[in-house]
Design a protein around this motif. Structure first.
Motif, PDB file in Angstrom:
ATOM      1  N   THR A   1      -4.184   7.962  -3.676  1.00 58.86           N
ATOM      2  CA  THR A   1      -3.928   7.016  -4.060  1.00 58.86           C
ATOM      3  C   THR A   1      -2.266   5.888  -3.143  1.00 58.86           C
ATOM      4  O   THR A   1      -2.567   5.273  -2.826  1.00 58.86           O
ATOM      5  CB  THR A   1      -3.168   7.062  -5.051  1.00 58.86           C
TER       6      THR A   1
ATOM      7  N   ARG B   1      -4.878   4.125  -0.309  1.00 58.14           N
ATOM      8  CA  ARG B   1      -5.160   2.972  -0.641  1.00 58.14           C
ATOM      9  C   ARG B   1      -3.691   1.666  -0.873  1.00 58.14           C
ATOM     10  O   ARG B   1      -4.786   1.002  -0.581  1.00 58.14           O
ATOM     11  CB  ARG B   1      -5.988   3.065  -2.399  1.00 58.14           C
ATOM     12  N   ARG B   2      -2.263   2.105  -0.904  1.00 59.45           N
ATOM     13  CA  ARG B   2      -1.381   1.223  -1.020  1.00 59.45           C
ATOM     14  C   ARG B   2      -1.420   1.100  -0.079  1.00 59.45           C
ATOM     15  O   ARG B   2      -0.933   0.361   0.342  1.00 59.45           O
ATOM     16  CB  ARG B   2      -1.006   2.480  -1.834  1.00 59.45           C
TER      17      ARG B   2
ATOM     18  N   SER C   1       2.551  -5.961  -7.515  1.00 57.93           N
ATOM     19  CA  SER C   1       1.102  -5.167  -7.549  1.00 57.93           C
ATOM     20  C   SER C   1       2.059  -3.614  -8.475  1.00 57.93           C
ATOM     21  O   SER C   1       1.761  -2.194  -8.620  1.00 57.93           O
ATOM     22  CB  SER C   1       0.368  -4.549  -8.053  1.00 57.93           C
ATOM     23  N   GLY C   2       3.251  -3.494  -8.130  1.00 61.24           N
ATOM     24  CA  GLY C   2       3.884  -2.333  -8.350  1.00 61.24           C
ATOM     25  C   GLY C   2       4.473  -1.457  -7.336  1.00 61.24           C
ATOM     26  O   GLY C   2       4.111  -0.089  -7.126  1.00 61.24           O
ATOM     27  N   ILE C   3       3.675  -1.511  -6.779  1.00 64.42           N
ATOM     28  CA  ILE C   3       3.346  -0.877  -5.060  1.00 64.42           C
ATOM     29  C   ILE C   3       4.965  -1.150  -3.914  1.00 64.42           C
ATOM     30  O   ILE C   3       5.280  -1.730  -3.858  1.00 64.42           O
ATOM     31  CB  ILE C   3       2.337  -1.047  -3.936  1.00 64.42           C
TER      32      ILE C   3
ATOM     33  N   PRO D   1       7.621  -1.522 -10.379  1.00 67.12           N
ATOM     34  CA  PRO D   1       6.776  -0.692 -10.669  1.00 67.12           C
ATOM     35  C   PRO D   1       7.594  -0.107 -12.674  1.00 67.12           C
ATOM     36  O   PRO D   1       6.827   0.110 -13.612  1.00 67.12           O
ATOM     37  CB  PRO D   1       7.619   0.407 -10.346  1.00 67.12           C
TER      38      PRO D   1
ATOM     39  N   ILE E   1       6.344  -2.683 -14.968  1.00 67.52           N
ATOM     40  CA  ILE E   1       4.875  -2.136 -15.548  1.00 67.52           C
ATOM     41  C   ILE E   1       4.997  -1.097 -16.364  1.00 67.52           C
ATOM     42  O   ILE E   1       4.538  -1.077 -17.157  1.00 67.52           O
ATOM     43  CB  ILE E   1       4.236  -1.879 -14.040  1.00 67.52           C
TER      44      ILE E   1
ATOM     45  N   ARG F   1     -11.527  -2.648  -6.371  1.00 62.22           N
ATOM     46  CA  ARG F   1     -10.383  -1.608  -5.797  1.00 62.22           C
ATOM     47  C   ARG F   1      -9.117  -3.048  -6.049  1.00 62.22           C
ATOM     48  O   ARG F   1      -7.854  -2.331  -6.369  1.00 62.22           O
ATOM     49  CB  ARG F   1     -10.058  -2.321  -4.085  1.00 62.22           C
TER      50      ARG F   1
ATOM     51  N   LEU G   1      -5.884  -1.905  -8.748  1.00 59.23           N
ATOM     52  CA  LEU G   1      -4.787  -1.937  -7.565  1.00 59.23           C
ATOM     53  C   LEU G   1      -3.066  -1.384  -8.102  1.00 59.23           C
ATOM     54  O   LEU G   1      -2.647  -0.944  -8.008  1.00 59.23           O
ATOM     55  CB  LEU G   1      -4.687  -3.250  -6.648  1.00 59.23           C
ATOM     56  N   ALA G   2      -2.728  -2.332  -9.939  1.00 55.16           N
ATOM     57  CA  ALA G   2      -2.171  -1.780 -10.645  1.00 55.16           C
ATOM     58  C   ALA G   2      -1.454  -0.562 -11.147  1.00 55.16           C
ATOM     59  O   ALA G   2      -0.726  -0.014 -11.764  1.00 55.16           O
ATOM     60  CB  ALA G   2      -1.332  -3.204 -11.245  1.00 55.16           C
TER      61      ALA G   2
ATOM     62  N   LEU H   1      -2.821   2.701 -10.297  1.00 65.07           N
ATOM     63  CA  LEU H   1      -4.022   4.183  -9.588  1.00 65.07           C
ATOM     64  C   LEU H   1      -4.158   5.044 -10.272  1.00 65.07           C
ATOM     65  O   LEU H   1      -4.748   6.200  -9.805  1.00 65.07           O
ATOM     66  CB  LEU H   1      -3.856   3.719  -7.749  1.00 65.07           C
ATOM     67  N   PRO H   2      -3.048   5.658 -10.713  1.00 61.55           N
ATOM     68  CA  PRO H   2      -2.227   6.820 -11.448  1.00 61.55           C
ATOM     69  C   PRO H   2      -3.885   6.813 -12.347  1.00 61.55           C
ATOM     70  O   PRO H   2      -3.870   8.184 -12.725  1.00 61.55           O
ATOM     71  CB  PRO H   2      -1.134   6.887 -11.721  1.00 61.55           C
TER      72      PRO H   2
ATOM     73  N   LYS I   1      -6.967  -6.180 -13.891  1.00 64.63           N
ATOM     74  CA  LYS I   1      -5.741  -5.401 -13.008  1.00 64.63           C
ATOM     75  C   LYS I   1      -4.581  -5.391 -14.442  1.00 64.63           C
ATOM     76  O   LYS I   1      -4.315  -4.335 -13.885  1.00 64.63           O
ATOM     77  CB  LYS I   1      -5.076  -6.521 -11.308  1.00 64.63           C
ATOM     78  N   TRP I   2      -3.930  -6.707 -14.326  1.00 60.85           N
ATOM     79  CA  TRP I   2      -3.230  -6.868 -15.794  1.00 60.85           C
ATOM     80  C   TRP I   2      -3.511  -6.304 -16.728  1.00 60.85           C
ATOM     81  O   TRP I   2      -2.457  -4.442 -17.552  1.00 60.85           O
ATOM     82  CB  TRP I   2      -2.291  -7.614 -15.548  1.00 60.85           C
TER      83      TRP I   2
END
Lengths: 405, 506
Positions: free
Chosen positions: A276, A279-280, A294-296, B335, B338, B362, B366-367, B369-370, B420-421
């Motif tokens: 991850t 990817r980020r 997107s929270g990154i 974060p 979210i 991807r 993206l938002a 990934l975990p 994504k969301w």
């Protein structure tokens, strides 16, 4: 689509492979270019290029560039640049020299201390880039001047050396052979069994991993490369690894630095493609604002890429100093350009978000083989620079052309 | 009426795609001709053929312009003949003044030396013509999009325009700016300028167009003459999509539950001018299963409100409370927002929502990934399955989830952002202009997705500048102006007039 592709691949493998290659020129173009360049110099140098001693030399000469290219790829993918790495190599090398020679620090203390300094340098630069949004070009241009000046100051304009044997072995040491009896088995005068075994094992692991991901892909219905192409690619890659391992075995075996480098390449390839975190970093370079929304944690990750670059530049500084067995004020001058060139030759994009570890490594080897080959041929440093510059330009034009096609 | 432009049998192929197939377009001198069609129908391609972006020889067919056969090899060629195109993405340099922009590439100069007196005098003249009262020395970046659009038209006038082509001129404009622009077009028509206008907004087409040509799938479907028959929106939509569209908004039976999200006393200041308050004590609620609209003019602070709520992505000095599902929600960073169950679909898909050069898969993960990884290591297969699940659920039209997002149409891109969301499993989604730049068919799909989200018990907040859309979709509408929420209407009592009244009476 799927069925037609696989049938053409099966019945007429030649066209299938060629068609596939045409569609993926961008991915394989640089590997083919590297092979072509090696064949060219192998012929021009009457076989000197691939002599065991020269192959060993190629690795020793390029290890620090390749190691830094791994970090630089992440920096460039994140949409930044680091111009200071050459100066950091010089500074860390100088620091290591002063610690060991002037202060009599033991090697086992010097190495971690220098790596820590590399990390701190990366953090200091990354802080301004990530949290203050100062363009990395400017921050690291400043760093380039600062650390060049500091290494001059540390060394007081002199060369400092030599270093203890154990430190030199970072670069010029070889892994002892644990299978010394194998040479006798093959009736050879001289063969490092470990090198050959390692080569065969690595080649086998690569093929096995390729096959595994292929069957997994097939199970999920992902269309990969045609089978003929897969076989051909693995024969070339596996063959090259075993060939190089065999050549190395007839000289002094596996250089320590090759192992360091190989492990790092594996780690960073995994990091960029399968985690991850990786990817980020690509997302940040691809679209910073979208990544943030997107929270990154864009600032933190940008900071980390610079810290990582500092660490790898520090390691490269140690390896470079160990190889020369002395630290000079000129150490590492213009390395940043070779490293950056390697990353761009390897297909990374100036605007960020695009680039692969394997590409950067291939890019570094292209530069390295050309340096080495042209030196063997006795081509002057003047022409060498011109040719290297043109190769960089050509590689990027090729990339842009492929993209617009 | 004489014919100014006649494009006959235009066929243009790209590798693997026939973008235009034997298209015919006839434009009469002095008319406003509307060109409508779904996204990807070929309108822009046709205009690029006309303006020489695709040079003569790269297409089949004949163009007759002003009595002779036109063979434009470049934009310069077509501009020399008075054919001027204003693209959707404005081609102005923000750091140059209005005057400099007006004569960019067409400078009032002799021997390369610019005559600034003439430049400024002519600029004043042209600005008066388009009804813009800013000083010629104002930087273009300092004026709003509506005024920039006027600058573009003035720029066209500076080049002695004879045929003006506007590609979705009002897409980014507010209601009143749009009206002004349309009035200007009518005025230019009175002065003898012929225009072609590409638009998705059928009410505008009805208002200004003399004739309408509908294009579908790269072919001309029909041309309707407003002077002999009435232009009905139903007829145009039918021609555009090739079927009857009885309802523009999907059927829905609201099932509204208890309050899900409550915002109270929300204040935000401007990020640079820190003494300027952008959001003033905003308060609103969203219930489970409810679609809540936020209406307002551009600059009312709707996007600012949404972005400041979503991880303080806009502004400084935030104050106020947010509760989601009865508990205090920490939305201080993206974060955390979210994590609290909030999602924000941005107004600007390409700049803020997507990584265009990366594949669909991807972008979707993206938002979260975990959700497709274990201890930081991605599971490529799981990731692909997730993406394919959303592709099917959202009806994203693509052969493969490994397709780059940049190659998708606007509607499909929006579905990727929504996917994504949704993959973050939010309780409340804020959708900022979710149907901007999307064609009629795809709009319907986005509306259906919104209804599904509400039916799943999520709260949906919809920010939109298109009032009919708000009226058609929302259970409740808040009206915003100047950073304040000035009113609240239920879906039943809301109407365009009442919303406008609330904005103006404030």
């Amino acid at each position: 689509m799927t069925t037609t592709d696989s049938t053409t691949a099966a019945t007429r493998p030649q066209t299938g492979i060629l068609a596939y290659l045409g569609g993926h020129l961008r991915d394989y173009g640089m590997l083919l270019a590297l092979i072509a360049i090696m064949v060219f110099f192998q012929i021009m140098t009457d076989g000197t290029l691939l002599k065991p001693v020269n192959i060993t030399n190629l690795f020793l000469q390029n290890s620090y560039i390749i190691i830094m290219a791994l970090g630089m790829l992440l920096v460039i993918v994140a949409g930044h640049i680091d111009l200071s790495v050459g100066s950091v190599v010089g500074f860390v090398g100088a620091l290591a020299a002063v610690m060991m020679v002037d202060w009599d620090w033991p090697v086992l203390v010097t190495i971690p201390a220098c790596l820590l300094v590399g990390i701190l340098i990366g953090a200091a630069q990354g802080y301004w880039v990530a949290y203050w949004k100062i363009p990395s070009f400017i921050v690291t241009l400043a760093g380039m001047l600062v650390f060049r000046g500091l290494s001059l100051w540390l060394l007081e304009g002199q060369s400092v050396g030599p270093f203890p044997k154990s430190f030199q072995s970072l670069s010029t040491g070889f892994i002892p052979d644990i299978f010394p009896f194998t040479a006798g088995l093959f009736g050879l005068e001289r063969m490092n069994g470990l090198a050959v075994v390692a080569g065969v094992v690595i080649a086998a692991v690569i093929v096995w991993m390729g096959l595994r991901s292929r069957t997994q892909n097939a199970r999920y219905g992902i269309e990969g490369e045609p089978f003929g192409f897969f076989v051909a690619r693995n024969i070339i890659v596996g063959g090259a690894i075993i060939f190089v391992a065999y050549k190395l075995s007839t000289f002094r075996g596996l250089p320590n630095v090759l192992i360091t480098m190989g492990i790092l390449i594996g780690v960073y390839a995994f990091l960029t493609e399968n985690t991850t975190l990786g990817r980020r970093i690509y997302a940040i370079g691809g679209n910073l604002k979208a990544a943030k929304l997107s929270g990154i944690k864009t600032e933190w990750l940008t900071f980390l890429t610079f810290v990582n670059m500092g660490l790898l530049a520090g390691l490269a500084g140690l390896i470079f100093a160990a190889r020369l067995n002395t630290a000079t004020p000129k150490g590492g001058v213009s390395f940043e350009l070779d490293v950056i060139a390697a990353v761009f030759i390897g297909g990374a994009s100036m605007s960020g978000g695009v680039g692969k570890i394997v590409g950067a490594v291939i890019g570094a080897f292209i530069m390295g083989v050309m340096n080495n080959g042209m030196s063997i041929l006795g081509i002057g440093i003047d022409y060498q620079q011109v040719i290297k510059g043109l190769v960089l330009l050509a590689a990027v034009i090729f990339d842009v052309y492929n993209k617009s096609k | 009426m004489t014919t100014l432009l006649e494009m006959q049998g235009i066929t243009k192929t790209f590798p693997g795609v026939k973008a235009l197939d034997n298209v015919t377009l006839r434009v009469e001198e002095g008319e406003i001709h509307a060109l409508v069609g779904e996204n990807g129908a070929g309108k822009s391609t046709l205009m690029k053929v006309l303006s020489g972006v695709y040079p003569h020889g790269s297409y089949d067919g004949v163009i007759h312009y002003a009595g002779t056969e036109a063979r434009f090899r470049s934009i310069t060629d077509s501009e020399a003949k008075g054919v001027i195109i204003i693209h959707q993405e404005l081609a102005l340099v923000p750091l140059l003044s209005i005057a400099e922009n007006l004569f960019l590439g067409n400078e009032r100069a002799s021997n390369g030396v610019i005559n600034w007196r003439e430049t400024f005098a002519r600029t004043e003249e042209l600005l008066a013509k388009v009804g813009l009262h800013d000083a010629p020395s104002t930087l273009v970046g300092k004026i709003g999009v509506g005024k920039q659009q006027l600058v573009e038209i003035a720029k066209a006038l500076a080049k002695d325009v004879r045929l003006l082509i506007l590609d979705e001129p009002t897409a980014a404009l507010q209601e009143n700016d749009s009206q002004k622009l349309l009035d200007l077009l009518l005025e230019l028509k009175a002065q003898g300028v012929t225009s072609i206008i590409i638009s998705h907004k059928l009410n505008e087409v009805r208002r200004v167009a003399d004739r309408v040509t509908v294009i579908r799938d790269g072919a001309t479907v029909s041309t309707i003459d407003a002077r002999t028959e009435e232009i009905s929106e139903e007829r145009i939509i039918r021609d555009m999509v090739g079927r009857d569209m009885a309802h523009r908004y999907p059927e829905r039976t609201p099932n509204i539950g208890p309050v899900l999200m409550e915002v109270s006393d929300w204040c935000v200041w401007h990020p640079e001018q820190t003494d300027r308050q952008m959001i003033k004590n905003a308060a609103f609620t969203v219930r489970k299963g409810e679609i809540v609209g936020i209406a307002g003019l551009m600059g009312a602070g709707r996007t600012e409100l949404a972005m400041s709520l979503f991880g303080k992505s806009y502004g400084t000095n935030h104050s106020g409370q947010v509760t989601i599902d009865g508990t205090h929600a920490d939305t201080s960073t993206v974060p955390r927002a979210i994590q609290s169950g909030l999602a924000y679909v941005t107004e600007d898909r390409k700049e803020l929502g997507l990584i265009l050069e990366e594949p669909i898969v991807r972008n979707i993960t993206l938002a979260n990934l975990p959700g497709v990884s274990a201890s930081g290591v991605l599971n490529a297969n799981e990731e692909q399955q997730v993406a394919e699940r959303y592709r099917d659920a959202m009806n994203i039209r693509t052969p493969s989830v490994f397709q780059k997002v940049v190659n998708l149409s606007g509607g499909n891109q929006q579905k990727v952002v929504l996917s994504k969301w949704l993959f973050t499993d939010p309780q409340v989604l804020i959708l900022d202009e979710p149907t901007r730049g999307i064609d009629v068919g795809a709009k319907f799909e986005i509306y259906s997705i919104m209804n599904d989200l509400a039916a799943q018990g999520r709260g949906v907040v919809m920010i939109s500048s298109e009032m009919p859309e708000l009226l058609g979709m929302c259970d409740r509408i808040y009206v915003m102006t100047e950073g304040r929420i000035v009113g609240e209407l239920t879906g039943a009592e809301a109407s365009q007039e009442r919303i406008m009244e609330m904005i103006l009476r404030h």
